[in-house]
Motif scaffolding. Structure first.
Motif: not given
Length: 507
Positions: A397-399, A468-472, A406-410
Motif C-alpha cells: 500500500a505504501l508502494q 508509521e515511521k516509514l510512511a512519515d 518506492l519501486k517494488q516490495v518483495r
C-alpha cells in the motif's frame, strides 16, 4: 698450580658482563613502558565491559571517543563511513551498548526498533533468555572442547538438525560462520563427485572466503581477488531455461560439473524470490545431469521465510544444505553444512580431511540446541509467515502511494526487500528511519534495496510503529525531492535567461 687472576681484572670483567643486563637499553625501556600502558588500557577496557557499573556521562563520552579512535586507527576506518543509516544521519556517536528482544539501546540511552536483525542473526530476538541461560550453564562446565573426548552437545545438536532437515539430510559438520559452511559444501561436492566444476547464479551471495567468493554473483567483491576457483559458471537466477542451456552446453563440451549452488531466496541481492517452478525444475535438472544441488540457507533457514527451511516452500530437498546466522540463536557464532549418509561416506575414512578447531564448540552447540527449542516452542516459522503477510499488505500500500520513489516490495516471510528507484533514495530512507529510531540497512549486492529483517517474534505493535515511521519518512523524502527538483528547474531557467537586458545575440 692454578694461575690466579688479579682482583682488578676480575672486577673489571665482571662489571663488563653484569652492567648490560642490569641496565636496560632505551629500546627495552620503551618496550616495557608500552607493555605497561597496554596492561593499564586492558584493565580500563575490562572494567568498562565487565564491571556492570552504571555509566555516567563522562564514562559514556570516554567509550565513544575510544571507539571512534580505535576504529579509525586499528580496525577499518572505512566502516565508519560506509554504514548507511549512521553515516547518512551524520551521527557517529551511535555506539550500540545493550539490547533485548527487538530493541537496541545505544550508549547514550537512545532506543531503536531493530528491523535489521543482524542481517538474519536475530531470528529469536536479542538475548533470548532461554538461549542465554543455556550458554551460561555450559560456560560453567566446559567452554571449549578438549579436542579428544566426545562432546555430548555436538551429538545432541546434530541429532536435532538431522531429524528436522528435509529428506535424507542427516549428517552434520559444525563451524562458525556461513562462508565456512559453503566452503565445506563445495569441498564435499568435489570429494563425492570427483568433479571440479560449479554453476552459480547472478546476484548470488555465498560468503567472502576464496571458495565461497568464487561462486559469488557480483563483480565488485570478486574482481579484487581474481583469479579465483576455476571451472565456475554463472547463469541468471530464476531462469530455469538458462540453467538448462548451460548444463547442456557444459556437458557437450565435456566439462565436469560437481554441483549447482543456489539460495532458495536470494538475500543480499535484495530478497529476490524465484518463480514457483524454479527450484523444482533445478532439482530435476540436477538429477538428469547427475550433479549435486547445494542450497545455501545461511540466511533463509531457521524459520526466516515462513518455513523452517526455505526449500520447503517448494518441497525441494538438496543434496547438501548450508545453515548459519540464526542457528546460534543470536548468542553464539554457529553454522553447519549437512548431507545424506550416502554422500557423507567419503569423509568417514579420514574424518580429519575437513576440520575446525572452534567449530561446534560446546558454547555454540548449547546456543544451537536452545535456538531450535525456541524456534519450535514459539512457532517462529509460523510467526514469520503471518507477520510477513501482514507487512507485505501494508508495504505494498505504501508502494502504491509512493510509486515514484518506492519501486517494488518483495520477499518471503520476514525477509523483505524495499527497492527504491536509485541508491541515493535508499540511503535517505535508511537515514530517515535511523533518525526516527528504526534500524534498517541496505543489502550487500543491491544498494538501492533496503532490507526489513526483524526478529521473528517481534511484536505487531513494533511492526506498526515501524510502518508509521516509514510512511512519515517516505512523505518527507518525497517533499524534499519535489523541492530539489523545483530549485534545480529554477536554476536552469536562470542560467538560460539573457543577462543585462540583452537577447541571446547580444543585441
Amino acid at each position: 698450580m692454578d694461575e690466579k687472576v688479579p682482583e682488578t681484572t676480575q672486577t673489571k670483567d665482571a662489571a663488563a658482563v653484569v652492567t648490560p643486563a642490569a641496565v636496560p637499553s632505551s629500546r627495552e625501556t620503551a618496550k616495557l613502558n608500552k607493555i605497561d600502558e597496554i596492561r593499564r588500557k586492558s584493565a580500563d577496557y575490562l572494567d568498562a565491559v565487565s564491571s556492570g557499573k552504571k555509566l555516567d556521562p563522562e564514562d559514556k563520552n570516554w567509550i565513544i571517543q575510544h571507539t571512534l579512535e580505535n576504529f579509525d586507527d586499528y580496525f577499518n576506518r572505512g566502516f565508519l563511513h560506509y554504514r548507511k543509516s549512521v553515516a547518512e544521519a551524520e551521527d557517529f556517536a551511535a555506539i550500540e551498548w545493550t539490547g533485548q528482544g527487538s530493541i537496541i539501546e545505544d550508549i547514550m540511552g537512545r532506543k531503536f526498533i531493530d528491523c535489521l536483525g543482524g542481517f538474519g542473526v536475530y531470528n529469536m530476538g536479542i538475548r533470548h533468555p532461554k538461549i542465554i541461560a543455556a550458554v551460561k550453564a555450559q560456560l560453567e562446565r566446559m567452554p571449549l572442547s578438549s579436542q579428544e573426548l566426545l562432546d555430548p552437545l555436538r551429538g545432541f545438536l546434530a541429532e536435532l538438525l538431522g531429524e528436522l532437515a528435509p529428506g535424507d539430510l542427516q549428517e552434520c559438520f559444525f563451524i562458525s560462520n556461513g562462508t565456512d559452511a559453503v566452503e565445506g559444501a563445495l569441498k564435499l561436492a568435489r570429494l563425492y563427485t570427483k568433479k571440479t566444476g560449479f554453476i552459480s547464479t547472478t546476484g548470488a551471495f555465498h560468503g567472502k572466503s576464496m571458495g565461497s567468493l568464487s561462486v559469488m554473483g557480483r563483480a565488485v567483491y570478486r574482481k579484487p581477488f581474481q583469479p579465483l576457483l576455476s571451472d565456475v559458471y554463472f547463469v541468471d537466477y530464476g531462469d530455469v531455461k538458462d540453467m538448462e542451456r548451460e548444463l547442456k552446453k557444459l556437458t557437450d563440451l565435456g566439462e565436469d560439473i560437481a554441483a549447482i549452488i543456489l539460495e532458495p531466496v536470494q538475500g543480499e541481492a535484495g530478497a529476490v524470490v524465484p518463480p514457483d517452478d524454479y527450484l523444482p525444475r533445478v532439482r530435476q535438472l540436477c538429477d538428469e545431469f547427475n550433479v549435486l544441488l547445494i542450497l545455501d540457507e545461511v540466511q533463509t533457514g531457521m524459520g526466516r521465510t515462513g518455513k523452517m527451511f526455505a526449500c520447503e516452500h517448494w518441497n525441494v530437498v538438496p543434496d547438501i544444505l548450508c545453515l548459519g546466522k540464526a542457528l546460534g540463536g543470536g548468542v553464539m557464532p554457529l553454522s553447519a553444512f549437512m548431507s545424506t549418509p550416502k554422500i557423507w561416506k567419503v569423509l568417514e575414512d579420514n574424518p580429519f580431511l575437513h576440520s575446525s578447531t572452534f567449530g561446534g564448540n560446546p558454547l555454540a552447540c548449547a546456543a544451537g540446541i536452545a535456538a531450535i527449542n525456541v524456534m519450535l516452542e514459539e512457532d517462529l516459522a509460523g510467526q514469520a509467515a503471518a507477520k510477513g503477510d501482514y507487512l507485505m499488505k501494508r508495504l505494498n500500500a505504501l508502494q502504491a502511494s509512493h510509486p515514484d520513489i518506492l519501486k517494488q516490495v518483495r520477499g518471503k516471510g520476514l525477509l523483505i526487500g524495499l527497492e527504491f528507484t536509485d541508491r541515493f533514495i535508499g540511503y535517505r530512507v535508511a537515514a530517515a528511519l535511523f533518525k526516527r529510531g528504526v534500524l534498517v540497512a541496505g543489502t550487500l549486492l543491491s544498494a538501492r534495496t533496503i532490507r526489513i529483517e526483524p526478529a521473528l517474534n517481534i511484536s505487531y505493535e513494533l511492526l506498526d510503529q515501524m510502518l508509521e515511521k516509514l510512511a512519515d519518512a517516505l512523505k518527507q523524502i518525497e517533499r524534499q525531492l519535489e523541492k530539489e527538483t523545483k530549485e534545480k528547474a529554477s536554476k536552469d531557467k536562470d542560467a538560460k535567461e539573457p543577462k543585462d537586458g540583452k537577447d541571446s545575440k547580444g543585441a
